[in-house]
Each structure stands twice: as structure tokens, then as C-alpha cells.
Design a protein around this motif. Structure first.
Motif, PDB file in Angstrom:
ATOM      1  N   ARG A  93      -8.480  -6.650  -5.378  1.00 30.37           N
ATOM      2  CA  ARG A  93      -9.342  -5.571  -4.353  1.00 30.37           C
ATOM      3  C   ARG A  93      -8.377  -5.500  -3.800  1.00 30.37           C
ATOM      4  O   ARG A  93      -8.304  -4.915  -2.636  1.00 30.37           O
ATOM      5  CB  ARG A  93     -10.733  -6.449  -3.875  1.00 30.37           C
ATOM      6  CG  ARG A  93     -11.774  -6.304  -5.109  1.00 30.37           C
ATOM      7  CD  ARG A  93     -12.555  -6.945  -4.023  1.00 30.37           C
ATOM      8  NE  ARG A  93     -12.617  -8.380  -3.835  1.00 30.37           N
ATOM      9  CZ  ARG A  93     -13.042  -9.628  -4.225  1.00 30.37           C
ATOM     10  NH1 ARG A  93     -13.245  -8.835  -5.304  1.00 30.37           N
ATOM     11  NH2 ARG A  93     -12.673 -10.715  -3.451  1.00 30.37           N
ATOM     12  N   SER A  94      -7.819  -6.289  -2.664  1.00 29.53           N
ATOM     13  CA  SER A  94      -6.427  -6.273  -1.795  1.00 29.53           C
ATOM     14  C   SER A  94      -5.374  -4.878  -2.168  1.00 29.53           C
ATOM     15  O   SER A  94      -5.245  -3.934  -1.299  1.00 29.53           O
ATOM     16  CB  SER A  94      -5.431  -7.713  -1.230  1.00 29.53           C
ATOM     17  OG  SER A  94      -6.260  -8.319  -1.208  1.00 29.53           O
ATOM     18  N   LEU A  95      -5.218  -5.239  -2.750  1.00 30.07           N
ATOM     19  CA  LEU A  95      -4.328  -4.301  -3.721  1.00 30.07           C
ATOM     20  C   LEU A  95      -4.495  -2.793  -3.836  1.00 30.07           C
ATOM     21  O   LEU A  95      -3.848  -1.883  -3.178  1.00 30.07           O
ATOM     22  CB  LEU A  95      -3.600  -4.118  -4.433  1.00 30.07           C
ATOM     23  CG  LEU A  95      -2.169  -5.583  -5.170  1.00 30.07           C
ATOM     24  CD1 LEU A  95      -1.838  -5.736  -6.426  1.00 30.07           C
ATOM     25  CD2 LEU A  95      -1.265  -5.504  -3.960  1.00 30.07           C
ATOM     26  N   LEU A  96      -5.854  -2.925  -4.042  1.00 34.50           N
ATOM     27  CA  LEU A  96      -6.406  -1.089  -4.480  1.00 34.50           C
ATOM     28  C   LEU A  96      -6.581  -0.886  -2.427  1.00 34.50           C
ATOM     29  O   LEU A  96      -6.588   0.773  -2.241  1.00 34.50           O
ATOM     30  CB  LEU A  96      -7.774  -1.418  -4.764  1.00 34.50           C
ATOM     31  CG  LEU A  96      -9.071  -0.351  -5.381  1.00 34.50           C
ATOM     32  CD1 LEU A  96      -7.977   0.504  -6.170  1.00 34.50           C
ATOM     33  CD2 LEU A  96     -10.312  -0.960  -6.403  1.00 34.50           C
ATOM     34  N   ASN A  97      -7.334  -2.156  -2.100  1.00 30.65           N
ATOM     35  CA  ASN A  97      -7.469  -1.291  -0.650  1.00 30.65           C
ATOM     36  C   ASN A  97      -6.380  -1.453   0.277  1.00 30.65           C
ATOM     37  O   ASN A  97      -6.694  -0.278   0.843  1.00 30.65           O
ATOM     38  CB  ASN A  97      -8.262  -2.627   0.450  1.00 30.65           C
ATOM     39  CG  ASN A  97      -9.703  -2.532  -0.300  1.00 30.65           C
ATOM     40  OD1 ASN A  97     -10.061  -1.802  -0.144  1.00 30.65           O
ATOM     41  ND2 ASN A  97      -9.916  -4.476   0.066  1.00 30.65           N
ATOM     42  N   ALA A  98      -4.835  -1.944  -0.716  1.00 31.06           N
ATOM     43  CA  ALA A  98      -4.096  -1.602   0.705  1.00 31.06           C
ATOM     44  C   ALA A  98      -3.368   0.409  -0.649  1.00 31.06           C
ATOM     45  O   ALA A  98      -3.420   1.232   1.074  1.00 31.06           O
ATOM     46  CB  ALA A  98      -2.598  -2.559   0.244  1.00 31.06           C
ATOM     47  N   LEU A  99      -4.213   0.571  -0.963  1.00 32.75           N
ATOM     48  CA  LEU A  99      -3.187   1.645  -1.942  1.00 32.75           C
ATOM     49  C   LEU A  99      -4.260   3.247  -1.382  1.00 32.75           C
ATOM     50  O   LEU A  99      -3.762   4.184  -1.144  1.00 32.75           O
ATOM     51  CB  LEU A  99      -3.948   2.204  -3.546  1.00 32.75           C
ATOM     52  CG  LEU A  99      -3.304   2.821  -4.552  1.00 32.75           C
ATOM     53  CD1 LEU A  99      -1.749   3.187  -4.215  1.00 32.75           C
ATOM     54  CD2 LEU A  99      -3.447   3.049  -5.753  1.00 32.75           C
ATOM     55  N   LEU A 100      -5.671   2.741  -0.925  1.00 32.37           N
ATOM     56  CA  LEU A 100      -6.421   3.806  -0.701  1.00 32.37           C
ATOM     57  C   LEU A 100      -5.679   3.951   0.518  1.00 32.37           C
ATOM     58  O   LEU A 100      -5.946   4.955   1.526  1.00 32.37           O
ATOM     59  CB  LEU A 100      -8.164   3.355  -0.661  1.00 32.37           C
ATOM     60  CG  LEU A 100      -8.819   3.563  -1.887  1.00 32.37           C
ATOM     61  CD1 LEU A 100      -9.888   2.228  -1.651  1.00 32.37           C
ATOM     62  CD2 LEU A 100      -8.447   4.804  -2.735  1.00 32.37           C
ATOM     63  N   THR A 101      -5.949   2.900   1.671  1.00 27.55           N
ATOM     64  CA  THR A 101      -5.082   3.157   2.439  1.00 27.55           C
ATOM     65  C   THR A 101      -4.184   4.027   2.675  1.00 27.55           C
ATOM     66  O   THR A 101      -4.352   4.538   3.821  1.00 27.55           O
ATOM     67  CB  THR A 101      -5.289   2.193   3.546  1.00 27.55           C
ATOM     68  OG1 THR A 101      -6.146   0.891   3.210  1.00 27.55           O
ATOM     69  CG2 THR A 101      -4.812   1.932   5.152  1.00 27.55           C
TER      70      THR A 101
END
Length: 304
Positions: free
Chosen positions: A48-56
Motif C-alpha cells: 500500500r505504501s509503495l502504491l501510494n508513493a507511485l500514485l503521488t
């Protein structure tokens, strides 16, 4: 007598912990399942953290390009993501450009670290002091609120006059003021959310207020402490840029005005892009650390 009660409480806590460990270790299948569940929770949190970072990052690039393309600013002044990429990576002089900007970035990150560490330490110490003594809170909190309400630019000359222009002390003080209030508010909130039942157990066994704080309030406040750290990362960078602009004249904060005055717009946009991306990466690193620690402790994470 107080020491005897504290020792009794420690023994009771240790005994309960040992009993729980023995109960789990007595069943190898249950222990294996517990470890597997913990690994899956950590993996999900990291995902979830990596996905959030990518989306940001994607949203940031899209908004950046939209601002450059749709506002009608001259391409000579406004540089888009591809322009900055070329400036730092693909141009013939990209190595020279990196050699120019990376030391500035390193200085700003160093200044940010000073403000982050000092601000977080002061916030946690004050939060603990406020929790132990309402008198301390009544005496110190107005000063904290005063520092928060007065614009930092207006009191920065006084800070620089006291600490000395261009000194690490001025960077530390300015960074601490920027970091302190949001971190303090988060930590205080976490300390106040302790389980009433757990506090009652401590008091029943004769534990002091400090013992309750150490055994119940602080462990329960870990999500809020990590939230304070996440909020403090961009605040520390902002404080460092402000200190460099007003006091030291070094780093990215001290160079932005020079780039603008000398019409070095590629350097200007590249330096802003670098510090923004690094700030996002640091924010997400703290979030990943938070998810790992809380998952290992069996606590709900904040990035559900």
C-alpha cells in the motif's frame, strides 16, 4: 514502597507476557500461523505504501506538466518534467548540472535533518511533560501557541540576531519552530488516547503516573508519533529552506533567489523538483517504517 509496587507491576507484566508467549509456543502450528499473518500484514502495508508513493508521484508529474502547458507561461521561464529530466540526465552537460545542484541538495537535507531531529525531540519531551504535569502545560503551552501564531518571517531577524547569522543554531531554531507545533499536537493526542482499562490495571497494581505513561501511554501513542514524524518531514524541509533563505544563504533555499535573479530557470526548476521528490520519498519512507513497526506490534496502521 513505591519501588515495591513498581517491581510488582513489572513482574505482573512480565508474567503475563511470558504466559502469552508460552501459550503460543506450546502450539507450533499457532506460532507458525502467527508469524505468517505478521509477514502478510507487513507485505500488505509495504504494498500500500509503495502504491501510494507511485500514485503521488504520477499526480505530481501530471499537475506539473498541466501547469506548464495550460497557463501560457513562456517556455524560457517555465520548465516541464521532460525539460528537467534532460537538464539532469540526458544533456551533454548533465553531469556538470548534477555537480552543481547535488551539493545544494545535500546541504538542504542536512539542515532539514537538524530541524526534524531537534523538533521531534522537543515535541516528545514537551508532550510527556504536559501529560505528567498540568502546571507545566499551563505555563509552556501559551509560549508554543505564540510561536505558532506569529509569522516566522517576522521573528526570524530576532532569532538570527540571537543565534548568529549563518550558524547551525539559527537553522536548528527555525526548523524546530516549524516542526514543533504539529508534532506536539499529534503526540499529545496519542498520549491522551490511552486505554482506560490498561491505565486502571497499572493503578490497581500500584503503578505511578510515570509507570502508566511508560507502559501504556507511550506504546499506545506510537501511531500518533509516526503521524507526527510524517507531518514533520515536509515541515522540516520547509524550515530548512526558510533558514537558508533568511540566514545561511546556502543550500537550495539560498540558491533559488540567485537562480531567479540570474535567469537560470533550468537550475531553478530542477532544484525545486529535486527537493520536492526527495521530500516525497522521505515521507513515504517514514510511512513504510510506520507500517512495519505497527504490523510487527499487531497494531492497526494508519494507511488502511
Amino acid at each position: 514502597m513505591s519501588r515495591t509496587r513498581t517491581a510488582t507491576l513489572d513482574n505482573a507484566s512480565a508474567g503475563a507476557s511470558a504466559t502469552a508467549k508460552l501459550a503460543v509456543s506450546a502450539d507450533p502450528a499457532a506460532l507458525a500461523q502467527l508469524r505468517a499473518d505478521r509477514r502478510r500484514a507487513i507485505a500488505r502495508s509495504l504494498g500500500r505504501s509503495l502504491l501510494n508513493a507511485l500514485l503521488t508521484f504520477v499526480v505530481l508529474i501530471v499537475l506539473w506538466q498541466a501547469v506548464v502547458s495550460l497557463t501560457g507561461i513562456s517556455p524560457y521561464v517555465a520548465k516541464g518534467p521532460l525539460d528537467v529530466w534532460s537538464f539532469l540526465v540526458t544533456d551533454e552537460d548533465a553531469a556538470k548540472h548534477r555537480d552543481q545542484l547535488f551539493p545544494l541538495l545535500g546541504q538542504t537535507l542536512s539542515d532539514s535533518l537538524i530541524g526534524f531531529v531537534v523538533g521531534m525531540i522537543v515535541a516528545i519531551v514537551l508532550a510527556i511533560a504536559f501529560s505528567l504535569s498540568k502546571g507545566v502545560e499551563a505555563g509552556v503551552m501559551p509560549l508554543v501557541l505564540l510561536l505558532r501564531t506569529i509569522p516566522l518571517v517576522s521573528i526570524a531577524p530576532v532569532i538570527i540576531l540571537i543565534t548568529g547569522r549563518g550558524t547551525p543554531a539559527s537553522v536548528a531554531v527555525i526548523g524546530t519552530i516549524v516542526v514543533l507545533f504539529p508534532a506536539l499536537a499529534n503526540v499529545l493526542f496519542g498520549l491522551s488516547r490511552a486505554s482506560r482499562q490498561s491505565l486502571d490495571v497499572v493503578h490497581v497494581y500500584g503503578g505511578s503516573r510515570f509507570t502508566a505513561l511508560r507502559k501504556v501511554n507511550l506504546p499506545g501513542a506510537l501511531p500518533s508519533i509516526f503521524a507526527a514524524m510524517r507531518v514533520s518531514v515536509p515541515a522540516a524541509v520547509t524550515g530548512a529552506l526558510l533558514a537558508e533563505w533568511l540566514s545561511t544563504g546556502t543550500g537550495i533555499g539560498g540558491s533559488i533567489l540567485k537562480f531567479n535573479a540570474q535567469a537560470q530557470f533550468a537550475q531553478l526548476w530542477a532544484s525545486i523538483a529535486l527537493i520536492t521528490i526527495i521530500t516525497l520519498l522521505l515521507y513515504n519512507l517514514v510511512q513504510i517504517l510506520e507500517n512495519i513497526v505497527l504490523a510487527r506490534m499487531g497494531m492497526a496502521t494508519s494507511t488502511a
